[in-house]
Design an enzyme around this catalytic site. Structure first.
Site, PDB file in Angstrom:
ATOM      1  N   ALA A  84      40.425  37.357  27.840  1.00  0.00           N
ATOM      2  CA  ALA A  84      40.246  37.997  29.164  1.00  0.00           C
ATOM      3  C   ALA A  84      39.060  37.377  29.899  1.00  0.00           C
ATOM      4  CB  ALA A  84      40.034  39.498  28.992  1.00  0.00           C
ATOM      5  N   ASP A  89      33.770  33.199  42.385  1.00  0.00           N
ATOM      6  CA  ASP A  89      33.086  31.965  42.777  1.00  0.00           C
ATOM      7  C   ASP A  89      32.306  32.126  44.071  1.00  0.00           C
ATOM      8  OD1 ASP A  89      34.466  31.023  40.609  1.00  0.00           O
ATOM      9  OD2 ASP A  89      35.729  29.620  41.710  1.00  0.00           O
ATOM     10  N   TYR A 148      30.112  31.819  36.191  1.00  0.00           N
ATOM     11  CA  TYR A 148      31.216  31.499  35.271  1.00  0.00           C
ATOM     12  C   TYR A 148      30.794  30.417  34.272  1.00  0.00           C
ATOM     13  CZ  TYR A 148      36.124  30.349  34.050  1.00  0.00           C
ATOM     14  OH  TYR A 148      37.318  30.116  33.400  1.00  0.00           O
ATOM     15  N   TYR A 180      42.019  22.686  33.886  1.00  0.00           N
ATOM     16  CA  TYR A 180      42.740  23.480  34.892  1.00  0.00           C
ATOM     17  C   TYR A 180      44.182  23.732  34.436  1.00  0.00           C
ATOM     18  CZ  TYR A 180      38.749  23.341  37.915  1.00  0.00           C
ATOM     19  OH  TYR A 180      37.482  23.533  38.425  1.00  0.00           O
TER      20      TYR A 180
HETATM   21  P1  NDP Z   1      44.451  35.379  34.726  1.00  0.00           P
HETATM   22  O1  NDP Z   1      43.607  35.781  35.890  1.00  0.00           O
HETATM   23  O2  NDP Z   1      45.801  34.814  34.971  1.00  0.00           O
HETATM   24  O3  NDP Z   1      44.601  36.629  33.710  1.00  0.00           O
HETATM   25  C1  NDP Z   1      43.449  37.293  33.291  1.00  0.00           C
HETATM   26  C2  NDP Z   1      43.797  38.335  32.260  1.00  0.00           C
HETATM   27  O4  NDP Z   1      42.566  38.969  31.836  1.00  0.00           O
HETATM   28  C3  NDP Z   1      44.675  39.462  32.796  1.00  0.00           C
HETATM   29  O5  NDP Z   1      45.523  39.940  31.776  1.00  0.00           O
HETATM   30  C4  NDP Z   1      43.650  40.548  33.184  1.00  0.00           C
HETATM   31  O6  NDP Z   1      44.178  41.873  33.160  1.00  0.00           O
HETATM   32  C5  NDP Z   1      42.638  40.377  32.053  1.00  0.00           C
HETATM   33  N1  NDP Z   1      41.330  40.920  32.390  1.00  0.00           N
HETATM   34  C6  NDP Z   1      40.511  40.530  33.399  1.00  0.00           C
HETATM   35  N2  NDP Z   1      39.380  41.281  33.395  1.00  0.00           N
HETATM   36  C7  NDP Z   1      39.509  42.156  32.363  1.00  0.00           C
HETATM   37  C8  NDP Z   1      38.704  43.216  31.857  1.00  0.00           C
HETATM   38  N3  NDP Z   1      37.503  43.503  32.379  1.00  0.00           N
HETATM   39  N4  NDP Z   1      39.158  43.923  30.804  1.00  0.00           N
HETATM   40  C9  NDP Z   1      40.361  43.619  30.229  1.00  0.00           C
HETATM   41  N5  NDP Z   1      41.164  42.650  30.675  1.00  0.00           N
HETATM   42  C10 NDP Z   1      40.746  41.928  31.729  1.00  0.00           C
HETATM   43  O7  NDP Z   1      43.536  34.342  33.902  1.00  0.00           O
HETATM   44  P2  NDP Z   1      43.939  32.984  33.177  1.00  0.00           P
HETATM   45  O8  NDP Z   1      45.127  33.208  32.333  1.00  0.00           O
HETATM   46  O9  NDP Z   1      43.923  31.898  34.149  1.00  0.00           O
HETATM   47  O10 NDP Z   1      42.648  32.775  32.253  1.00  0.00           O
HETATM   48  C11 NDP Z   1      42.564  33.301  30.928  1.00  0.00           C
HETATM   49  C12 NDP Z   1      41.249  32.838  30.319  1.00  0.00           C
HETATM   50  O11 NDP Z   1      41.190  31.417  30.319  1.00  0.00           O
HETATM   51  C13 NDP Z   1      40.021  33.330  31.077  1.00  0.00           C
HETATM   52  O12 NDP Z   1      38.984  33.606  30.172  1.00  0.00           O
HETATM   53  C14 NDP Z   1      39.663  32.121  31.925  1.00  0.00           C
HETATM   54  O13 NDP Z   1      38.313  32.127  32.279  1.00  0.00           O
HETATM   55  C15 NDP Z   1      40.019  30.999  30.991  1.00  0.00           C
HETATM   56  N6  NDP Z   1      40.268  29.723  31.638  1.00  0.00           N
HETATM   57  C16 NDP Z   1      41.275  29.603  32.558  1.00  0.00           C
HETATM   58  C17 NDP Z   1      41.520  28.387  33.146  1.00  0.00           C
HETATM   59  C18 NDP Z   1      42.615  28.181  34.135  1.00  0.00           C
HETATM   60  O14 NDP Z   1      42.683  27.072  34.683  1.00  0.00           O
HETATM   61  N7  NDP Z   1      43.473  29.129  34.393  1.00  0.00           N
HETATM   62  C19 NDP Z   1      40.705  27.211  32.815  1.00  0.00           C
HETATM   63  C20 NDP Z   1      39.692  27.448  31.836  1.00  0.00           C
HETATM   64  C21 NDP Z   1      39.493  28.668  31.280  1.00  0.00           C
HETATM   65  P3  NDP Z   1      44.809  42.522  34.534  1.00  0.00           P
HETATM   66  O15 NDP Z   1      46.148  41.873  34.716  1.00  0.00           O
HETATM   67  O16 NDP Z   1      44.890  43.961  34.224  1.00  0.00           O
HETATM   68  O17 NDP Z   1      43.863  42.176  35.637  1.00  0.00           O
END
Ligand code: NDP
Length: 240
Positions: A84, A89, A148, A180
């Site tokens: 999560a 930003d 971040y 990404y």
């Molecule tokens: P998304 O925004 O697509 O999904 C995020 C997920 O995290 C959702 O299920 C959301 O739940 C959950 N979430 C967010 N905040 C909380 C919280 N406080 N408590 C519980 N659940 C929470 O993110 P990504 O799939 O893109 O990213 C996943 C991980 O990978 C993150 O840690 C991100 O930083 C990292 N990452 C992503 C990259 C990318 O390019 N996409 C690159 C590098 C790292 P809900 O749906 O309820 O909001």
């Protein structure tokens, strides 16, 4: 033996990809999310993976959430994927204290909170797998992401320290640093900036959630039992 895995933030994006992959090879999987009830219900219906809602940035909320997972699934969590995360930003000189604290607590404090919930049982059982999802921008820094990048770099120090403490107990602790990846998070980037990012990736494209899931699957497997404290980059050659 059927191991139980919990993926935080597993109802969409990278977490959903990890959860589906783990289930497809026989792990018993549960996922958590925060607010996206509709998405979570759709995910549960499509995958038959149970979903649980709590805020990973809040310690008490994690205690209640993990207790519920134990009740529904029965037994301990053998594998924890701390996925999560959020972005807020903003250039540092304009960044509010709120944007700093939300990003630090959701991306970094959450790792402390969730590991506290599972490490004692893992130590008792002398088995555990923890994978923390960091980011290329935790390795190299990024404009508009002091919050971040700090959180994602903090994850790497945490991973190495906990790996040292846990190695003799059969627990491995590793990090995956995606570049990404196409998800809601990167869809939110303005399209002109997204295109300039893509142009800077040697592979010429964003990665897929399945490509991150494959790295996680490797790290939790028995074949990776001697691999701990490492950071696996999945970034199309963008940073090395
Ligand atoms: P998304 O925004 O697509 O999904 C995020 C997920 O995290 C959702 O299920 C959301 O739940 C959950 N979430 C967010 N905040 C909380 C919280 N406080 N408590 C519980 N659940 C929470 O993110 P990504 O799939 O893109 O990213 C996943 C991980 O990978 C993150 O840690 C991100 O930083 C990292 N990452 C992503 C990259 C990318 O390019 N996409 C690159 C590098 C790292 P809900 O749906 O309820 O909001």
């Amino acid at each position: 033996m059927c191991r139980t895995a919990l993926v935080t933030g597993g109802t969409r994006g990278i977490g959903a990809g990890i959860a589906r992959t783990l289930k497809s090879v026989g792990y018993r999987v549960a996922v958590s999310y925060q607010n996206g009830v509709e998405t979570a219900e759709k995910f549960q219906k499509a995958t038959e993976i149970p979903v649980f809602s709590w805020d990973v940035s809040d310690y008490g909320s994690c205690e209640k959430g993990v207790e519920e997972v134990h009740t529904v699934l029965g037994g301990d969590i053998d594998i924890l994927i701390n996925n999560a995360g959020v972005t807020k930003d903003c250039m540092f000189h304009k960044m509010t204290a709120e944007a700093w604290h939300v990003v630090i607590s959701t991306n970094l404090n959450s790792i402390f909170n969730m590991c506290k919930m599972v490490v004692p049982a893992m130590r008792r059982k002398k088995y555990g797998r923890i994978v923390n999802i960091s980011s290329v921008n935790g390795l190299r820094g990024q404009v508009g992401q002091t919050n971040y990048s700090a959180a994602k770099a903090g994850i790497l120090g945490f991973t190495k320290a906990l790996a040292l403490e846990s190695a003799s107990k059969g627990i491995t602790v590793n990090a995956v640093a995606p570049g990404y990846i196409s998800t809601d998070m990167t869809d939110a980037i303005p399209s002109d900036i997204r295109e300039s990012i893509r142009a800077g990736i040697p592979s010429g494209r964003f990665g897929t959630v399945d490509e991150v899931a494959a790295a996680v699957l490797y790290l939790i497997g028995d074949g990776a039992a001697f691999l701990t404290g490492t950071v696996l980059s999945v970034n199309g050659g963008q940073y090395m």
